[in-house]
Write a protein that holds these residues in place. Sequence first.
Motif, PDB file in Angstrom:
ATOM      1  N   GLU A 124      19.847  14.691  44.153  1.00 43.97           N
ATOM      2  CA  GLU A 124      20.817  13.884  43.432  1.00 43.97           C
ATOM      3  C   GLU A 124      20.507  12.406  43.609  1.00 43.97           C
ATOM      4  O   GLU A 124      20.058  11.960  44.649  1.00 43.97           O
ATOM      5  CB  GLU A 124      22.234  14.140  43.948  1.00 43.97           C
ATOM      6  N   GLU A 125      20.798  11.677  42.570  1.00 45.00           N
ATOM      7  CA  GLU A 125      20.665  10.239  42.677  1.00 45.00           C
ATOM      8  C   GLU A 125      22.053   9.667  42.658  1.00 45.00           C
ATOM      9  O   GLU A 125      22.908  10.117  41.912  1.00 45.00           O
ATOM     10  CB  GLU A 125      19.900   9.711  41.466  1.00 45.00           C
ATOM     11  N   VAL A 126      22.291   8.687  43.498  1.00 44.05           N
ATOM     12  CA  VAL A 126      23.602   8.067  43.545  1.00 44.05           C
ATOM     13  C   VAL A 126      23.480   6.664  42.965  1.00 44.05           C
ATOM     14  O   VAL A 126      22.654   5.870  43.401  1.00 44.05           O
ATOM     15  CB  VAL A 126      24.118   7.995  44.996  1.00 44.05           C
ATOM     16  N   PHE A 127      24.273   6.392  41.955  1.00 45.44           N
ATOM     17  CA  PHE A 127      24.278   5.073  41.336  1.00 45.44           C
ATOM     18  C   PHE A 127      25.586   4.409  41.732  1.00 45.44           C
ATOM     19  O   PHE A 127      26.625   5.047  41.727  1.00 45.44           O
ATOM     20  CB  PHE A 127      24.219   5.199  39.814  1.00 45.44           C
ATOM     21  N   GLU A 128      25.532   3.139  42.064  1.00 45.90           N
ATOM     22  CA  GLU A 128      26.759   2.482  42.483  1.00 45.90           C
ATOM     23  C   GLU A 128      27.229   1.482  41.442  1.00 45.90           C
ATOM     24  O   GLU A 128      26.441   0.748  40.861  1.00 45.90           O
ATOM     25  CB  GLU A 128      26.531   1.743  43.805  1.00 45.90           C
ATOM     26  N   MET A 129      28.543   1.505  41.241  1.00 47.22           N
ATOM     27  CA  MET A 129      29.166   0.459  40.437  1.00 47.22           C
ATOM     28  C   MET A 129      29.987  -0.330  41.436  1.00 47.22           C
ATOM     29  O   MET A 129      30.966   0.176  41.966  1.00 47.22           O
ATOM     30  CB  MET A 129      30.090   1.073  39.385  1.00 47.22           C
ATOM     31  N   ASN A 130      29.574  -1.578  41.708  1.00 49.22           N
ATOM     32  CA  ASN A 130      30.225  -2.290  42.806  1.00 49.22           C
ATOM     33  C   ASN A 130      31.240  -3.327  42.338  1.00 49.22           C
ATOM     34  O   ASN A 130      31.531  -4.269  43.045  1.00 49.22           O
ATOM     35  CB  ASN A 130      29.183  -2.972  43.687  1.00 49.22           C
ATOM     36  N   ASN A 131      31.758  -3.165  41.138  1.00 52.36           N
ATOM     37  CA  ASN A 131      32.700  -4.177  40.685  1.00 52.36           C
ATOM     38  C   ASN A 131      34.095  -3.971  41.230  1.00 52.36           C
ATOM     39  O   ASN A 131      35.012  -4.655  40.827  1.00 52.36           O
ATOM     40  CB  ASN A 131      32.777  -4.180  39.156  1.00 52.36           C
ATOM     41  N   GLY A 132      34.251  -2.983  42.108  1.00 54.33           N
ATOM     42  CA  GLY A 132      35.579  -2.805  42.664  1.00 54.33           C
ATOM     43  C   GLY A 132      36.447  -2.037  41.708  1.00 54.33           C
ATOM     44  O   GLY A 132      36.235  -0.868  41.503  1.00 54.33           O
TER      45      GLY A 132
ATOM     46  N   ARG B  55      25.878   0.856  31.112  1.00 57.60           N
ATOM     47  CA  ARG B  55      24.502   0.521  31.501  1.00 57.60           C
ATOM     48  C   ARG B  55      23.878   1.670  32.303  1.00 57.60           C
ATOM     49  O   ARG B  55      22.743   2.078  32.061  1.00 57.60           O
ATOM     50  CB  ARG B  55      24.533  -0.774  32.333  1.00 57.60           C
ATOM     51  N   ILE B  56      24.622   2.202  33.267  1.00 51.14           N
ATOM     52  CA  ILE B  56      24.095   3.299  34.087  1.00 51.14           C
ATOM     53  C   ILE B  56      23.867   4.549  33.239  1.00 51.14           C
ATOM     54  O   ILE B  56      22.849   5.220  33.353  1.00 51.14           O
ATOM     55  CB  ILE B  56      25.048   3.604  35.262  1.00 51.14           C
ATOM     56  N   MET B  57      24.846   4.848  32.357  1.00 56.32           N
ATOM     57  CA  MET B  57      24.706   6.023  31.486  1.00 56.32           C
ATOM     58  C   MET B  57      23.470   5.872  30.609  1.00 56.32           C
ATOM     59  O   MET B  57      22.721   6.823  30.384  1.00 56.32           O
ATOM     60  CB  MET B  57      25.951   6.188  30.605  1.00 56.32           C
ATOM     61  N   ASP B  58      23.267   4.668  30.136  1.00 52.38           N
ATOM     62  CA  ASP B  58      22.122   4.384  29.281  1.00 52.38           C
ATOM     63  C   ASP B  58      20.822   4.676  30.027  1.00 52.38           C
ATOM     64  O   ASP B  58      19.906   5.320  29.512  1.00 52.38           O
ATOM     65  CB  ASP B  58      22.202   2.900  28.875  1.00 52.38           C
TER      66      ASP B  58
END
Length: 325
Positions: A61-69, A81-84
């Motif tokens: 698995e790859e973990v992508f982070e969205m850090n905008n809180g 953007r990540i989905m893209d």
Amino acid sequence: MSDSAALQKIPVTLLTGYLGAGKTTLLNRILTENHGKRYAVIVNEFGEIGIDNDLVVGADEEVFEMNNGCVCCTVRGDLIRIMDGLMKRKGKFDAIIVETTGLADPAPVAQTFFVDQDVGDAARLDAIVTVADAKWLSDRLGDAPEAKNQIAFADVILLNKADLVRGEDLDRVEAQIRAINPYAKVHRTERCAVPLDAVLDRNAFDLGRILDVEPDFLEEGHHHHHDGDIQSIAARIDGPVDPEKFLPWISNLTQVQGPDILRCKGIVAFPNEPRRFVFQGVHMILDGDLQAEWKADEPRVSRVVFIGRKLDAEAIRSEFLGCAA
């Protein structure tokens, strides 16, 4: 859209729940079970420190982070953007899991799958799964509006840490959940132990298949419950609605009262139309389509459900009844 086109889209499970309820436990369970599937995981952590990657296990698995809180417009951009990026590597995974922060309202993430054309073409929202802490949920429902929203939006609710609460207290907590959202499937769990098909591949957002998975998702008899500021309103017409009245009405209602409508769903009959019109929405975003045909022996009843705040139940019911054919 044909069923086959919908099934080629990558299913996305939105995992939500208040801080400490057990979301990461559920995520780890999904990733480690012997199911032979590959998941891409998108986590949205609150604050600067991202998720502890040691908590999310699984080598593929790859973990992508969205850090905008907080999950809001900025995160919608982040998510797109990540989905893209993920779509460029289609075939490397079977499904996507988005874990939102414990302080998030799941709506903006859910809406992304309807609002953004590219995301909507490639992926489909499968279900919103909420993990609730049986011991602390009552307190959170009293002081944290996000906790209420997470229950109200859910298609599936894990009433977790059930082993820490006495039987009658557990019944009381479940009754509170039902008062906010009578339509979600509730599972009582310890350490989020639940069969994976209870949370994955639910098709709760697939308008065409929603009735196959949950034939009672619009059952009557619940609409008198409501929890302080969140209420659920159900209305039915024993027959078809006039599309010339109904479609403008539902469209206008969700535009005007969208901020207060957390979820809406419905199945209605149109005169001389063999197929059912099925719709559902999150706030102002409404998605509807003619779907499977009514069965020969099935009463062609038109039913709608709204879960929200500050809604005028009498007005909504009478306006809906006014749409009768």
